[in-house]
Write a protein that holds these residues in place. Structure first.
Motif, short mmCIF file in Angstrom:
data_model
loop_
_atom_site.label_atom_id
_atom_site.label_comp_id
_atom_site.label_asym_id
_atom_site.label_seq_id
_atom_site.Cartn_x
_atom_site.Cartn_y
_atom_site.Cartn_z
N ASN A 36 50.42 25.98 41.02
CA ASN A 36 50.57 27.44 41.04
C ASN A 36 49.42 28.07 41.83
O ASN A 36 48.29 27.63 41.75
CB ASN A 36 50.68 28.03 39.63
CG ASN A 36 49.42 27.94 38.81
OD1 ASN A 36 48.78 26.89 38.76
ND2 ASN A 36 49.06 29.01 38.14
N ARG A 38 47.01 30.91 42.08
CA ARG A 38 46.42 31.75 41.04
C ARG A 38 46.13 33.16 41.54
O ARG A 38 45.73 33.34 42.68
CB ARG A 38 45.12 31.11 40.55
CG ARG A 38 45.31 29.74 39.93
CD ARG A 38 43.96 29.10 39.66
NE ARG A 38 43.15 29.94 38.82
CZ ARG A 38 43.03 29.80 37.50
NH1 ARG A 38 43.67 28.84 36.87
NH2 ARG A 38 42.26 30.61 36.81
N THR A 39 46.28 34.13 40.67
CA THR A 39 45.97 35.51 41.04
C THR A 39 44.48 35.78 41.06
O THR A 39 44.02 36.62 41.82
CB THR A 39 46.63 36.52 40.07
OG1 THR A 39 46.14 36.27 38.75
CG2 THR A 39 48.14 36.42 40.09
N HIS A 42 42.93 32.99 44.02
CA HIS A 42 43.76 32.90 45.23
C HIS A 42 43.74 31.52 45.87
O HIS A 42 43.73 31.38 47.09
CB HIS A 42 43.37 33.99 46.24
CG HIS A 42 43.60 35.37 45.71
ND1 HIS A 42 44.85 35.95 45.68
CD2 HIS A 42 42.74 36.26 45.15
CE1 HIS A 42 44.74 37.14 45.13
NE2 HIS A 42 43.49 37.36 44.80
N ALA A 115 55.94 37.10 41.03
CA ALA A 115 54.54 36.98 40.65
C ALA A 115 54.31 37.56 39.25
O ALA A 115 55.01 38.48 38.82
CB ALA A 115 53.66 37.70 41.66
N THR A 116 53.33 37.00 38.56
CA THR A 116 52.91 37.50 37.25
C THR A 116 51.43 37.86 37.33
O THR A 116 50.83 37.78 38.40
CB THR A 116 53.12 36.44 36.15
OG1 THR A 116 52.22 35.36 36.37
CG2 THR A 116 54.56 35.94 36.13
N ASP A 117 50.83 38.20 36.19
CA ASP A 117 49.40 38.51 36.20
C ASP A 117 48.53 37.28 36.38
O ASP A 117 47.33 37.41 36.61
CB ASP A 117 49.01 39.28 34.93
CG ASP A 117 49.27 38.51 33.65
OD1 ASP A 117 50.08 37.57 33.66
OD2 ASP A 117 48.66 38.85 32.63
N THR A 119 50.05 34.09 38.03
CA THR A 119 50.63 33.23 39.06
C THR A 119 51.25 34.07 40.17
O THR A 119 52.11 34.90 39.91
CB THR A 119 51.71 32.32 38.45
OG1 THR A 119 51.11 31.50 37.43
CG2 THR A 119 52.34 31.42 39.50
N LEU A 120 50.80 33.81 41.41
CA LEU A 120 51.38 34.48 42.57
C LEU A 120 52.59 33.73 43.10
O LEU A 120 53.55 34.33 43.56
CB LEU A 120 50.34 34.61 43.69
CG LEU A 120 49.17 35.53 43.41
CD1 LEU A 120 48.13 35.41 44.52
CD2 LEU A 120 49.65 36.96 43.27
N GLN A 121 52.53 32.39 43.04
CA GLN A 121 53.57 31.56 43.64
C GLN A 121 53.52 30.18 43.00
O GLN A 121 52.47 29.73 42.53
CB GLN A 121 53.30 31.47 45.15
CG GLN A 121 54.28 30.67 45.93
CD GLN A 121 53.88 30.61 47.42
OE1 GLN A 121 53.08 31.40 47.89
NE2 GLN A 121 54.43 29.65 48.12
#
Length: 151
Positions: A36, A38-39, A42, A115-117, A119-121
């Motif tokens: 994943n 990460r937000t 990155h 995207a979530t808080d 996981t971006l991808q």
């Protein structure tokens, strides 16, 4: 868990902390590993995260995998514990993480479509063509997982 860590950080500031984490290795039919983006940092990591108070490594792995990927997983086997890993977050927080790595299998859910808080991808990668990773511990975990799953 974020509130727990925020409470500790309010007391100790950016002083390095030792925290416990759990992560899972999920392979697709092409023997690629799910990672994943990460937000917070990155870069790419294994789905997983910090244990909540009173939680086991296995429970945290299953919970965090669902949060980070959208997939419900079962633990197949423990792979290894990793106790040499330091992460410096963009806000200056530093942690040494003690991480338990598990081989997991998907038993439900579906990959996140947005995207979530945290996981971006999400994407699957060949072990020999990995993207920029979160830290050396993540790289060490992937090396151990590759050896574990090819034996």
């Amino acid at each position: 868990m974020a509130n727990y860590i925020q409470e500790i950080r309010a007391l100790v500031g950016h002083k390095p902390l030792i925290l416990n984490t759990a992560a899972g290795i999920l392979l697709n039919d092409q023997h690629q590993v799910l990672l994943n983006l990460r937000t917070d940092t990155h870069n790419w990591s294994l789905p997983g995260g910090y244990l909540e108070y009173g939680e086991t490594y296995a429970q945290a792995c299953v919970r965090e995998y669902k949060e980070d990927s959208g997939l419900k997983v079962d633990i197949v086997a423990p792979i290894q514990i990793f106790d040499r890993g330091e992460t410096t977050y963009p806000n200056g927080d530093v942690t040494q993480t003690i991480s338990m790595l598990y081989l997991v299998r998907a038993v439900g859910g579906q990959l996140l479509g947005a995207a979530t808080d945290e996981t971006l991808q999400l994407d699957y990668f060949d072990f020999d063509q990995l993207p920029p990773l979160m830290n050396q511990q993540t790289a060490d975990m992937l090396t151990a997982a590759q050896k574990f799953t090819t034996n």
